[in-house]
Design a protein around this motif. Sequence first.
Motif, PDB file in Angstrom:
ATOM      1  N   THR A 196       0.916  -1.338   0.038  1.00  0.00           N
ATOM      2  CA  THR A 196       0.021   0.080  -0.101  1.00  0.00           C
ATOM      3  C   THR A 196       0.929   1.213  -0.037  1.00  0.00           C
ATOM      4  O   THR A 196       2.014   1.200  -0.466  1.00  0.00           O
ATOM      5  N   ASN A 197       0.337   2.497   0.470  1.00  0.00           N
ATOM      6  CA  ASN A 197       1.262   3.597   0.496  1.00  0.00           C
ATOM      7  C   ASN A 197       1.167   4.099   2.070  1.00  0.00           C
ATOM      8  O   ASN A 197       0.099   4.238   2.568  1.00  0.00           O
ATOM      9  N   PRO A 198       2.116   3.657   2.902  1.00  0.00           N
ATOM     10  CA  PRO A 198       3.508   3.180   2.624  1.00  0.00           C
ATOM     11  C   PRO A 198       3.565   1.683   2.208  1.00  0.00           C
ATOM     12  O   PRO A 198       2.399   0.912   2.627  1.00  0.00           O
ATOM     13  N   VAL A 199       4.592   1.324   1.844  1.00  0.00           N
ATOM     14  CA  VAL A 199       4.941  -0.177   1.658  1.00  0.00           C
ATOM     15  C   VAL A 199       5.370  -0.923   2.721  1.00  0.00           C
ATOM     16  O   VAL A 199       6.584  -0.605   3.382  1.00  0.00           O
ATOM     17  N   TRP A 200       4.940  -1.895   3.268  1.00  0.00           N
ATOM     18  CA  TRP A 200       5.305  -2.473   4.788  1.00  0.00           C
ATOM     19  C   TRP A 200       5.949  -3.719   4.318  1.00  0.00           C
ATOM     20  O   TRP A 200       5.550  -4.611   3.782  1.00  0.00           O
ATOM     21  N   VAL A 412      24.942 -18.884  20.434  1.00  0.00           N
ATOM     22  CA  VAL A 412      25.518 -19.385  21.278  1.00  0.00           C
ATOM     23  C   VAL A 412      24.220 -20.038  22.069  1.00  0.00           C
ATOM     24  O   VAL A 412      23.147 -19.607  22.121  1.00  0.00           O
ATOM     25  N   ILE A 413      24.793 -20.944  23.065  1.00  0.00           N
ATOM     26  CA  ILE A 413      23.575 -21.455  23.979  1.00  0.00           C
ATOM     27  C   ILE A 413      23.192 -20.442  24.909  1.00  0.00           C
ATOM     28  O   ILE A 413      23.983 -19.387  25.358  1.00  0.00           O
ATOM     29  N   GLY A 414      21.931 -20.557  24.963  1.00  0.00           N
ATOM     30  CA  GLY A 414      21.201 -19.315  25.768  1.00  0.00           C
ATOM     31  C   GLY A 414      20.773 -18.044  24.862  1.00  0.00           C
ATOM     32  O   GLY A 414      20.191 -17.366  25.449  1.00  0.00           O
ATOM     33  N   SER A 415      21.170 -18.141  23.759  1.00  0.00           N
ATOM     34  CA  SER A 415      20.770 -17.104  22.716  1.00  0.00           C
ATOM     35  C   SER A 415      19.434 -17.657  22.246  1.00  0.00           C
ATOM     36  O   SER A 415      19.044 -18.356  22.078  1.00  0.00           O
ATOM     37  N   PRO A 416      18.620 -16.222  22.198  1.00  0.00           N
ATOM     38  CA  PRO A 416      17.141 -16.537  21.348  1.00  0.00           C
ATOM     39  C   PRO A 416      17.482 -17.007  20.055  1.00  0.00           C
ATOM     40  O   PRO A 416      18.556 -16.715  19.431  1.00  0.00           O
ATOM     41  N   GLY A 417      16.256 -17.496  19.269  1.00  0.00           N
ATOM     42  CA  GLY A 417      16.438 -17.733  18.053  1.00  0.00           C
ATOM     43  C   GLY A 417      16.197 -16.453  17.234  1.00  0.00           C
ATOM     44  O   GLY A 417      16.098 -15.296  17.948  1.00  0.00           O
ATOM     45  N   ILE A 418      16.499 -16.203  15.960  1.00  0.00           N
ATOM     46  CA  ILE A 418      15.876 -15.264  15.177  1.00  0.00           C
ATOM     47  C   ILE A 418      14.213 -15.071  15.075  1.00  0.00           C
ATOM     48  O   ILE A 418      13.633 -15.769  14.212  1.00  0.00           O
ATOM     49  N   ASN A 419      13.788 -14.337  15.962  1.00  0.00           N
ATOM     50  CA  ASN A 419      12.628 -14.249  15.960  1.00  0.00           C
ATOM     51  C   ASN A 419      12.059 -12.644  16.064  1.00  0.00           C
ATOM     52  O   ASN A 419      12.737 -11.756  15.933  1.00  0.00           O
ATOM     53  N   TYR A 420      10.639 -12.717  16.007  1.00  0.00           N
ATOM     54  CA  TYR A 420       9.774 -11.413  15.683  1.00  0.00           C
ATOM     55  C   TYR A 420      10.257 -10.766  14.332  1.00  0.00           C
ATOM     56  O   TYR A 420      11.167 -10.835  13.817  1.00  0.00           O
ATOM     57  N   TYR A 421       9.233  -9.812  14.296  1.00  0.00           N
ATOM     58  CA  TYR A 421       9.290  -8.972  12.889  1.00  0.00           C
ATOM     59  C   TYR A 421       8.833  -7.304  13.206  1.00  0.00           C
ATOM     60  O   TYR A 421       7.762  -7.267  13.673  1.00  0.00           O
ATOM     61  N   THR A 422       9.774  -6.532  12.647  1.00  0.00           N
ATOM     62  CA  THR A 422       9.132  -5.307  12.693  1.00  0.00           C
ATOM     63  C   THR A 422       9.013  -4.955  11.252  1.00  0.00           C
ATOM     64  O   THR A 422       9.921  -4.922  10.504  1.00  0.00           O
ATOM     65  N   PHE A 423       7.982  -4.498  10.997  1.00  0.00           N
ATOM     66  CA  PHE A 423       7.420  -4.145   9.499  1.00  0.00           C
ATOM     67  C   PHE A 423       7.486  -2.414   9.349  1.00  0.00           C
ATOM     68  O   PHE A 423       7.220  -1.691  10.420  1.00  0.00           O
ATOM     69  N   GLY A 450       8.868   6.743  12.570  1.00  0.00           N
ATOM     70  CA  GLY A 450       8.049   5.998  13.375  1.00  0.00           C
ATOM     71  C   GLY A 450       7.109   5.114  12.610  1.00  0.00           C
ATOM     72  O   GLY A 450       5.979   4.601  13.101  1.00  0.00           O
ATOM     73  N   ARG A 451       7.293   4.879  11.424  1.00  0.00           N
ATOM     74  CA  ARG A 451       6.610   4.166  10.484  1.00  0.00           C
ATOM     75  C   ARG A 451       6.630   2.640  10.792  1.00  0.00           C
ATOM     76  O   ARG A 451       7.634   1.942   9.946  1.00  0.00           O
ATOM     77  N   THR A 452       6.420   1.972  11.887  1.00  0.00           N
ATOM     78  CA  THR A 452       6.646   0.810  12.310  1.00  0.00           C
ATOM     79  C   THR A 452       5.648   0.126  13.024  1.00  0.00           C
ATOM     80  O   THR A 452       4.664   0.391  13.668  1.00  0.00           O
ATOM     81  N   ILE A 453       5.593  -1.433  12.733  1.00  0.00           N
ATOM     82  CA  ILE A 453       4.538  -2.209  13.075  1.00  0.00           C
ATOM     83  C   ILE A 453       5.531  -3.520  13.916  1.00  0.00           C
ATOM     84  O   ILE A 453       6.372  -3.936  13.341  1.00  0.00           O
ATOM     85  N   ALA A 454       5.082  -3.599  15.154  1.00  0.00           N
ATOM     86  CA  ALA A 454       5.712  -4.802  15.792  1.00  0.00           C
ATOM     87  C   ALA A 454       4.751  -5.968  16.058  1.00  0.00           C
ATOM     88  O   ALA A 454       3.666  -6.047  16.195  1.00  0.00           O
ATOM     89  N   SER A 455       5.416  -7.397  15.331  1.00  0.00           N
ATOM     90  CA  SER A 455       4.718  -8.389  15.165  1.00  0.00           C
ATOM     91  C   SER A 455       5.508  -9.743  15.840  1.00  0.00           C
ATOM     92  O   SER A 455       6.734  -9.765  15.443  1.00  0.00           O
ATOM     93  N   ARG A 456       4.853 -10.519  16.484  1.00  0.00           N
ATOM     94  CA  ARG A 456       5.485 -11.663  17.062  1.00  0.00           C
ATOM     95  C   ARG A 456       5.721 -12.627  16.021  1.00  0.00           C
ATOM     96  O   ARG A 456       6.863 -13.367  15.849  1.00  0.00           O
ATOM     97  N   LEU A 457       4.650 -13.280  15.160  1.00  0.00           N
ATOM     98  CA  LEU A 457       4.675 -14.314  14.188  1.00  0.00           C
ATOM     99  C   LEU A 457       4.520 -13.824  12.751  1.00  0.00           C
ATOM    100  O   LEU A 457       4.421 -14.565  11.887  1.00  0.00           O
TER     101      LEU A 457
END
Length: 571
Positions: A196-200, A412-423, A450-457
């Motif tokens: 759309t406008n903007p492109v996410w 490393v051990i104890g590290s999170p995985g590559i998760n979450y998305y910021t659009f 501040g054109r951002t969206i936080a998403s878990r999945l």
Amino acid sequence: MKVRLSLIIIISLLVTCIFNLGSSALSAQDREIIIVGEDNQIFDVKASGWEIPLTVLAYGKGAKIGEIVTFSIDGKNVFETIESRGAIPVHQLENYSHWSDLKAWTKLKTQSTSFASLNISPNEASMFETLTAKVRDIQRSRADIRPTYLTVRMDSLPFNPKAETSYSIKLGVQVGGSVVTWEGTVLVLDIPIIQTNPVWVPAQLHIHSNFSDGTKSPKELAELMFNKGYVVGYITDETDGGNDTEPAIPATTYSGATWNVYQQGVRDYTANIAMFPGSEIAGSTVNKGFGNHKGHALAYGIGSFTGSNSFETTGLRYRWFLPQDLLNNINSNKSGAHSTIAHPTNIFYPWSEWALSVRYHGMELMSGLQTSFAPQSSPVVRWRSELTRHLPGVFNGLAFPSARTGSDYSGVIGSPGINYYTFIGLDSAPPWSNLRSLSQTVVDTALRKGRTIASRLGGVAAFTIKDSSGTDRQIGDYYSQTANTQLSSHIIVQPTISGTYRIRVVENDFSRTVYDQIHFLSGGVASQFDFNFSFDPTTTRGNFYYHLIVEDLSVSGGDYIYTSPIFIKSI
């Protein structure tokens, strides 16, 4: 008397020898082995490959090398599809308390990272945080412990992975005469892009490479992030400087790379993704020196570690700063630089200075091994509080904390995985066939707005509010509006998983909810909703912000989406 004493000593020595022999025999016979992996991962349906990280750990003496002997997906034997299958190191731990902590942690890790049922109690969440800290201590004392990565190419599988589908991974590693198994889940999703406008576009804004404490090169991270559906990646490696008051000279990353080497390294990749260099820097109770931790900030759009003008006011080659100076130095590093507060309420290095006058441009609502994402979770509550505190200055063009996420992955051990998305909402479509050529300035401009969206999945939701002139105001915009006016709003939601979703548009810190509906939404399909609401009906002539919240009600481990606000001043 001397004879009796000698006999006692001899008997004691014999008992000790027998005990030690017995212990040695038991440790060899009853050796314990576990496999630590990333139990729950997301890959995009368009991925060319899946990567499975594994670390084999043992308590007790025995073989130091294992071999992968079985590998299946949903019960189908696909052992031959694994690239680089063969020997895998077995890392031995000598301290049983470390071993006990590690076993307890692995059980909670699987439970706390589930996409289907995030059923973890507050006590379990607290225990998980405590054990994660202990596991990280083990990693620091054993730098030799590193994962082995297995890659499965999609074109070698006897089936085509489908979106909205969980795949059960099971493998066996033979160590000596025993076969130890590990099970995990890959959730395949169609990570959306809304043109759309903007492109996410989806971005990963907090990740570490081997330029600091990570296990992977930027080139390897680029390939992995591409397979997880990201369009933009920001590498945020740590600066050097140590735990003293001396700066790193020359200014370098944690690994000793100068800015030019680091910048070139981050840009050295082939995957179709836009990658940029940033940094993560610590706040301290002592300026330019090691003290008590005051949290971490992320630096984006910076031009170097030495700064553009004065080293003391724009440089970043110290490892530690007072929080106020840290944010100031990032924002002043060069024109267009901007800062974000990382993992604001996490047990690991939470941000603790909330009365600062300096502005910053983002806050991570989701980060690391987080277990709660609801509107009343601590980072989201803190975010709304900070939006309220910064609200008056927004109408003077000052920065506000936009909604962001970051994995904080290192591998490393104890590290999170590559998760979450910021659009990120870009003003125009990027060069899809050559994302490497996407301008960093374009990305940083959108982030600063501040054109951002936080998403878990990976689901995305956006909204607009039409002003009195008929212009659609976007996320991150601010403007003035006559009080007691009917406003129209348009919502678009595209989840990655089909389910029942609650969609809300909230005024300020839940002072009023102007839209609240529950809908069944199909994964991969954009649904649109229009509504009207009365703006400032009591004519308070105050400042307001509106943000969109989308929650998956179908499962306890579902998606949560938060947009940055639209700001309106009542006149």
